[in-house]
Design an enzyme around this catalytic site. Sequence first.
Site: not given
Length: 314
Positions: A8, A10, A34, A141, A145
């Site tokens: 990840g 970018l 990425d 989300y 997490k």
Amino acid sequence: MERILITGALGQIGTELTVRLREIYGEENVLATDINAPAEGPLKGKPFKILDVRRYDEMVSIADEFKPDTIMHMAALLSATCESKPLIAWDINMGGLVNALEVARKRKAKFFTPSSIGAFGPSTPKKDAPQTTIQRPTTMYGVNKVAGELLCDYYFDKFGVDTRGLRFPGLISHIKEPGGGTTDYAVEIYFEAVKAGKYTSCIGEGTYMDMMYMDDAIDAVIQLMETDAENLVDRNAFNVSAMSIEPEMIAREIRKHIPGFELDYDVDPVRQGIAESWPDSIDTSEAERQWGFNPMFDLEKMTAEMINAIKDKV
């Protein structure tokens, strides 16, 4: 840390993290990956590999070739995007995480992945939410997490993987504009203040959320990863923040530099609902005690940096 693999790269955090790590550890010792190649920006033309984190075999192949001693797994969809694409979010956020953890386990590599204030929920204390507290998020989300924090703890307890993480607040940067986060307004407001002298906020007046300038966030990642493991009581993940702010507070600071700045509101119910499910502020004392977390930017200093940097661009 000597050789670092970043997924990840970018993204909002990944871009600036990669640049900083290369300054410290050497360009040849930090491999960015990425799902797409960089078309522009500071990572274009630098060491880079295409990687979809959902494809475990590809990740293994890249790791076998590069031989990292540290993996920083930054690939994820952000909060608002997760609500519109919950199944894709689970596939990327959780599937990618377990793949990266497996690679770290097999290579005996140190491991970092960010968590978020999104890991909290409506039943979390609203003021000074502590390091260890109730975490019952109501968003995909947030579920990702919390599950990610627990999964990293599992890999540490079960397999001895040196996993570490931070619960990031909203991150504010002039380098890489965000995409799909609930706290995005706190970046957009500065760009629009410079470009247009006005901004329409999707987050309502009086909605407090924790924020931090990106420089402090990058410093926190590196400081945590360089801390001796014996100093850490907690691992996944530390509360970090520099300020708890709402839109009018940012507007007042902007007007010190752009006196005619106008702020109005068109509240997005999805993002507003997410914001209201989070604490107004979090307690960072464990990060301070265990590894010396100490952010340098407050709202006043951050605002001056943001406006001056954006003026230089436009």
